[in-house]
Write a protein that holds these residues in place. Sequence first.
Motif, PDB file in Angstrom:
ATOM      1  N   ALA A 256       0.820  -1.221   0.000  1.00  8.30           N
ATOM      2  CA  ALA A 256       0.000   0.000   0.000  1.00  8.30           C
ATOM      3  C   ALA A 256       0.853   1.269   0.000  1.00  8.30           C
ATOM      4  CB  ALA A 256      -0.960   0.008   1.186  1.00  8.30           C
ATOM      5  N   GLU A 257       1.827   1.333   0.864  1.00  6.46           N
ATOM      6  CA  GLU A 257       2.649   2.543   0.953  1.00  6.46           C
ATOM      7  C   GLU A 257       3.499   2.719  -0.300  1.00  6.46           C
ATOM      8  OE1 GLU A 257       4.931   4.960   4.432  1.00  6.46           O
ATOM      9  OE2 GLU A 257       5.271   2.799   4.388  1.00  6.46           O
TER      10      GLU A 257
ATOM     11  N   TYR B 128       2.158   6.227  -7.196  1.00 10.36           N
ATOM     12  CA  TYR B 128       1.106   7.002  -7.865  1.00 10.36           C
ATOM     13  C   TYR B 128       1.254   8.498  -7.620  1.00 10.36           C
ATOM     14  CZ  TYR B 128      -1.097   2.417  -8.420  1.00 10.36           C
ATOM     15  OH  TYR B 128      -1.352   1.108  -8.737  1.00 10.36           O
ATOM     16  N   THR B 129       1.578   8.896  -6.393  1.00 15.27           N
ATOM     17  CA  THR B 129       1.722  10.329  -6.118  1.00 15.27           C
ATOM     18  C   THR B 129       2.931  10.922  -6.832  1.00 15.27           C
ATOM     19  OG1 THR B 129       2.877   9.911  -4.022  1.00 15.27           O
ATOM     20  CG2 THR B 129       0.479  10.264  -3.923  1.00 15.27           C
ATOM     21  N   GLY B 130       3.902  10.086  -7.185  1.00 16.51           N
ATOM     22  CA  GLY B 130       5.060  10.546  -7.940  1.00 16.51           C
ATOM     23  C   GLY B 130       4.790  10.699  -9.429  1.00 16.51           C
TER      24      GLY B 130
ATOM     25  N   GLY C 137       0.989  17.195  -8.366  1.00 17.57           N
ATOM     26  CA  GLY C 137       0.255  17.553  -7.159  1.00 17.57           C
ATOM     27  C   GLY C 137      -0.158  16.362  -6.321  1.00 17.57           C
ATOM     28  N   GLY C 138       0.334  15.173  -6.653  1.00 19.17           N
ATOM     29  CA  GLY C 138       0.025  13.994  -5.851  1.00 19.17           C
ATOM     30  C   GLY C 138       0.616  14.122  -4.463  1.00 19.17           C
TER      31      GLY C 138
ATOM     32  N   GLU D 103      -3.743  11.299  -2.539  1.00 19.56           N
ATOM     33  CA  GLU D 103      -4.530  12.087  -3.485  1.00 19.56           C
ATOM     34  C   GLU D 103      -3.760  12.250  -4.775  1.00 19.56           C
ATOM     35  OE1 GLU D 103      -5.991  16.666  -3.530  1.00 19.56           O
ATOM     36  OE2 GLU D 103      -6.266  15.572  -1.642  1.00 19.56           O
ATOM     37  N   ILE D 104      -4.445  12.015  -5.888  1.00 15.24           N
ATOM     38  CA  ILE D 104      -3.882  12.289  -7.209  1.00 15.24           C
ATOM     39  C   ILE D 104      -4.941  13.009  -8.034  1.00 15.24           C
ATOM     40  CG2 ILE D 104      -2.127  10.474  -7.235  1.00 15.24           C
ATOM     41  CD1 ILE D 104      -3.976   8.685  -8.808  1.00 15.24           C
TER      42      ILE D 104
END
Length: 165
Positions: free
Chosen positions: A17-18, A24-26, A30-31, A60-61
């Motif tokens: 998960a982490e 994904y945030t990378g 703005g992730g 958040e993405i």
Amino acid sequence: MANVQHIVPCLWFDTQAEEAAKYYTGIFDGGRINQVSYYTEAGKEQHGKEPGSVLTVEFEINGQTFTALNGGPHFKFNEAVSFQVMCESQQEVDRYWTKLGEGGDPAAQQCGWLKDKFGVSWQIVPRVMIEMLKDSQSARSQRAMAAMMGMKKLDIAALQRAYAG
């Protein structure tokens, strides 16, 4: 009062998960990771996880909140659920296709769909394609659909040429 999102997709991972949230945030501008929660001793008989290991990651993405859950190996992702990434340009299509497809399943690539390295399915969609396919009865729309069906990563210029005839 903060804008509260009433529907939040929850993605079930074994133990990643982490890692997935950071991945994904990378990729998306703005992730960000908003919150991480951890397993405790409570309920260990059921969950079997070590206290202190990651339980959930809220991230958040593109303004969409997600929860990533380390729930164990019981469930796997499949193509029945996918996330559409609406793109304004071929550059965006290329960027998301490359980043999200990296380490994923090349056999799962068709018509703008791909499966990432975690098994999550994504559709990388040029917005202009949605417009081309609106009138399914027109010859132009049918040519664009036929072109799309033969593609893996969607090519806006090729779709526009097919649409134009």
